[in-house]
Design a protein around this motif. Structure first.
Motif, PDB file in Angstrom:
ATOM      1  N   SER A 195       0.837  -1.199   0.000  1.00  0.00           N
ATOM      2  CA  SER A 195       0.000   0.000   0.000  1.00  0.00           C
ATOM      3  C   SER A 195       0.871   1.248   0.000  1.00  0.00           C
ATOM      4  N   ARG A 244       2.130   1.742  -3.553  1.00  0.00           N
ATOM      5  CA  ARG A 244       1.063   2.261  -4.415  1.00  0.00           C
ATOM      6  C   ARG A 244       0.840   3.746  -4.147  1.00  0.00           C
ATOM      7  N   TYR A 245       0.884   4.108  -2.841  1.00  0.00           N
ATOM      8  CA  TYR A 245       0.664   5.511  -2.481  1.00  0.00           C
ATOM      9  C   TYR A 245       1.761   6.379  -3.088  1.00  0.00           C
ATOM     10  N   SER A 246       3.008   5.877  -3.037  1.00  0.00           N
ATOM     11  CA  SER A 246       4.084   6.709  -3.575  1.00  0.00           C
ATOM     12  C   SER A 246       3.973   6.835  -5.094  1.00  0.00           C
ATOM     13  N   GLN A 247       3.482   5.744  -5.754  1.00  0.00           N
ATOM     14  CA  GLN A 247       3.286   5.853  -7.208  1.00  0.00           C
ATOM     15  C   GLN A 247       2.192   6.873  -7.533  1.00  0.00           C
ATOM     16  N   TYR A 248       1.127   6.846  -6.695  1.00  0.00           N
ATOM     17  CA  TYR A 248       0.024   7.786  -6.893  1.00  0.00           C
ATOM     18  C   TYR A 248       0.525   9.223  -6.734  1.00  0.00           C
ATOM     19  N   LEU A 249       1.357   9.428  -5.690  1.00  0.00           N
ATOM     20  CA  LEU A 249       1.899  10.763  -5.464  1.00  0.00           C
ATOM     21  C   LEU A 249       2.758  11.212  -6.626  1.00  0.00           C
ATOM     22  N   ARG A 308       2.564  10.363  -9.719  1.00  0.00           N
ATOM     23  CA  ARG A 308       1.717  10.771 -10.846  1.00  0.00           C
ATOM     24  C   ARG A 308       1.116  12.140 -10.586  1.00  0.00           C
ATOM     25  N   LYS A 309       0.662  12.336  -9.336  1.00  0.00           N
ATOM     26  CA  LYS A 309      -0.006  13.577  -8.991  1.00  0.00           C
ATOM     27  C   LYS A 309       0.967  14.758  -9.079  1.00  0.00           C
TER      28      LYS A 309
END
Lengths: 366, 396
Positions: A348, A351-356, A358-359
């Protein structure tokens, strides 16, 4: 001029290019080699998944309290159930577990607050998480204040200890890492070389030798008569080790900020610390978050090494439970459970770091 | 230097605390003094503590008799040898598992990384599942899993798993047949060396000729044929002077052959599988970093597909891949120190573990161990920097 009469009516796409069959053909059977790979892949999947599901779910034993309740055809989750509170809190006294639960709840609440983008007052919550919460958690867990009975650190363990080691290592490493990164980018040759030597030393040695050093050599470094708790020694080792990696992440973030930013601040007459604290760091920290999360993931996994110097983190306590003579022969269940817990956390977070990433990426494209 | 309106009389220098160069100098002197004072304080404490405990410092202990056995050693070792020799044995064992780990991790990592980019949906998903599973589970847990849950749970020697009656796997390790070389065998390594030298000369000559005339031979294939074919021919011509010592079950254990201890297997498997997950991600991002226009441009020049890969895509991708790959190799070697948790006799286990406990020379032992890892790190990063400089983009 368009003659409507002569327009050919729209036709649907050819049936062999749409729908699930076409998808299968394009993605799985687009040629002889591809088909072969698909068949091999399906076979491997069959070999792996079917026995796993049978072992972990269909033939598994879920109810009971002793090893006699296990049929031994599949996984014996009774073992994990019986040991669950140990896996979570170590040898923390049963009557005091509520204190650990409050700390857990506070920890996850703060993390969730910081991780969800919509939540307000981010800055104050971050200060609370970095300064207020560790103090409160220490008071609650260790006791000795406000009529709370003392719980010595050698009784702390399980997932609680794992999270504690990782978080303290992280919170301690952040300021040291910032100082080291700034020092490494400094123009002063002596400051720079001190920082380079410090960073490269910790990055060049394995964590296990650092922990050995912290547990064996630290008592030698201190004046005789001062003894340091074993947990504190491990924390010192972890923090120093982590701060070197943190420094490199922060340096990467600092390098990503165009030089013009600092020059503009200098042109406005700002001092070094104002330039860094008000102009460069706020921009750089935002870009560093994915890197910081990634180093946190590796720190989280590396905390398992403390069992080698005799602390019972999640893996340590699972390993200790496996040698209990009442529960011999359930090593796979124990390891799978521990692996599952670690995996949930690390996956998790990644995934959070990948989301960040992208953001943040969209915000910085010029 | 001064930007403000000049309020000082002309010719007077600003006070020294306003002069950046002087300020930096003073700050650095203060820092050096602080660090030196801190180090002196520690050294003083260490001396006090050591004399209080009656430990003498120095490296003299290295020539004392060790008195303990080591389960796997690449050089002759017995319990009568010295601590200096245990250091060497441990170092060689670390390098052994590190070297094999790097080979296996690179192989698996490249296969999985390329599979992740495969147009085959299933293959790509399987590769993703591999990566996400293994890189998110602590390495120590994986080592324990392979060692305690898999290899320690194997049957005893009598009920070994047998592969074609020559390979045997049981709780004591993997038993392989060992080649025994007879008198005429010395010729084969010599031929092998000759073939390698010849191939290098061939490749260089071929490159020169290619640059001069545009003609080229399939030098790679010829050298491969030379390197493997020539020794094989010699081997057959001399009548195969090799016999295989196949392990045999005698009593409760196997005799003969070559044994790989389960500690090595567990550590090697876990290190390779774990690091391969990271390498796969590096390979994927390296290949994806090459824009598709490069491939299209190469195809537009009507380069055949294998040359597009060899001359255009791979050299550029390697440039992206190599720096992070280096740090993965270093991580693997550093992580091999986890051997101590399952008792594989690596440097940390043999030297920083047993030797430290027996001699009590904590400072010397830990310093030597750390120095080894630092040296390996420096050597590998120097080699990789050199390699990186060779493949780096030459901007004109």
């Amino acid at each position: 001029m368009i003659h409507n009469q002569t327009m050919i009516n729209q036709r649907p796409a050819p049936t062999n290019t749409i729908g699930p069959l076409a998808w299968l053909r394009a993605n799985l059977f687009s040629g002889p080699i591809n088909t072969l790979f698909t068949l091999i892949g399906l076979y491997v999947l069959y070999l792996l998944v079917v026995p796993t599901i049978q072992w972990a779910f269909i033939n598994a034993d879920w109810t009971g309290t002793t090893r006699e309740d296990c049929s031994r055809e599949g996984a014996c989750w009774v073992f994990v159930k019986a040991r669950f509170s140990q896996f979570m809190y170590g040898l923390y006294p049963r009557d005091e577990v509520w204190r650990a639960n409050i700390v857990f709840a506070g920890f996850f609440a703060l993390i969730a607050w910081l991780a969800i983008p919509r939540m307000p007052f981010k800055r104050w919550v971050a200060v609370l998480a970095l300064v207020g919460f560790p103090v409160a958690a220490y008071v609650l867990l260790h006791g000795g204040y406000f009529d709370l009975p003392r719980v010595p650190t050698h009784r702390w363990g399980g997932l609680m200890l794992t999270l504690l080691l990782a978080s303290v290592g992280m919170i301690g490493a952040l300021p040291i890492g910032i100082v080291l990164a700034l020092g490494r980018r400094s123009n002063m040759p002596i400051v720079k070389s001190f920082c380079v030597i410090f960073i490269e030393f910790w990055r060049g040695v394995p964590l296990i030798t650092v922990l050995f050093m912290a547990s064996v050599m630290l008592p030698l470094f201190l004046p005789s008569g001062i003894s340091v708790d074993r947990l504190v020694r491990a924390l010192i080792g972890l923090t120093l080790f982590q701060s070197a990696y943190m420094a490199e992440v922060i340096r990467g973030g600092l390098q990503a900020i165009p030089k013009g930013q600092e020059e503009a601040a200098a042109a406005l007459g700002m001092t070094y610390w104002k330039r860094m604290g008000l102009i460069v760091m706020p921009q750089a920290l935002k870009m560093m978050i994915p890197g910081i999360v990634n180093t946190f993931i590796s720190l989280f996994k590396d905390t398992t090494l403390v069992m080698i110097i005799g602390l019972f983190d999640l893996l340590g306590i699972v390993q200790a439970a496996l040698s209990d003579s009442n529960w011999l022969g359930f090593s796979i269940e124990g390891y799978v459970f521990a692996a599952f817990v670690f995996w949930i956390f690390c996956f998790s977070m990644s995934r959070y770091s990948q989301y960040l990433e992208r953001k943040l990426n969209t915000g910085h494209k010029h | 230097m001064s930007v403000r309106p000049n309020t000082r009389p002309a010719g007077q220098k600003p006070p020294f605390w306003r002069d950046r160069a002087k300020r930096a100098l003073i700050f650095q002197l203060l820092l050096t003094a602080a660090v030196a004072a801190f180090l002196l304080y520690i050294v003083g404490n260490v001396q006090d503590n050591l004399s209080a405990r009656g430990i003498t410092t120095g490296f003299g202990f290295l020539s004392n008799t060790a008195g303990f056995g080591i389960v796997q050693s690449l050089i002759d070792y017995s319990s009568r040898d010295t601590y200096g020799r245990t250091f060497l044995v441990g170092l060689l064992n670390t390098l052994l598992v590190g070297g094999f780990g790097v080979l296996a991790a690179t192989t698996i990592g490249f296969i999985v990384g390329i599979a992740r980019l495969s147009p085959n949906w299933l293959l790509a998903r399987l590769a993703t599942a591999y990566i996400e599973t293994f890189r998110n589970i602590p390495l120590l847990l994986q080592i324990f899993f392979w060692y305690f849950a898999v290899l320690r749970a194997l049957p005893s020697a009598r009920d070994s798993l047998s592969f074609g009656e020559v390979l045997f796997l049981n709780v004591r390790g993997l038993y392989l047949p060992e080649p025994l070389f007879e008198s005429g065998f010395g010729l084969i390594p010599v031929t092998f060396l000759v073939a390698i030298v010849a191939s290098v000369i061939l490749v260089i000559w071929n490159r020169r000729r290619h640059e001069a005339t545009g003609k080229r031979l399939p030098a790679i294939w010829i050298s491969l044929a030379l390197i493997f074919g020539l020794p094989l021919l010699v081997l057959l011509a001399t009548g195969v002077p090799v016999t295989w010592d196949v392990p045999e079950l005698r009593g409760f254990n196997f005799r003969g052959g070559f044994t790989i201890i389960p500690e090595f297997l567990a550590l090697w498997l876990a290190l390779s599988i774990y690091t391969a997950a990271f390498i796969a991600e590096i390979v994927r991002s390296g290949i994806q970093a090459i824009s598709h226009g490069q491939t299209e441009a190469a195809q537009a020049l009507s380069l055949p597909r294998n040359l597009v890969l060899r001359l255009v895509v791979i050299p550029q991708a390697l440039r992206v891949i190599i720096p992070p790959l280096t740090s993965q190799y270093l991580n693997l070697i550093k992580n091999s120190s986890l051997a101590t948790a399952i008792g594989y006799p690596d440097l940390v286990s043999v030297f920083a573990g047993t030797t430290l406990n027996q001699t009590g020379q904590a400072i010397e032992v830990i310093a030597m161990t750390m120095a080894v890892y630092l040296t390996i790190s420096l050597l590998v990063s120097m080699f990789m920097n050199w390699f990186n400089a060779r493949v780096a983009l030459v901007e004109r």
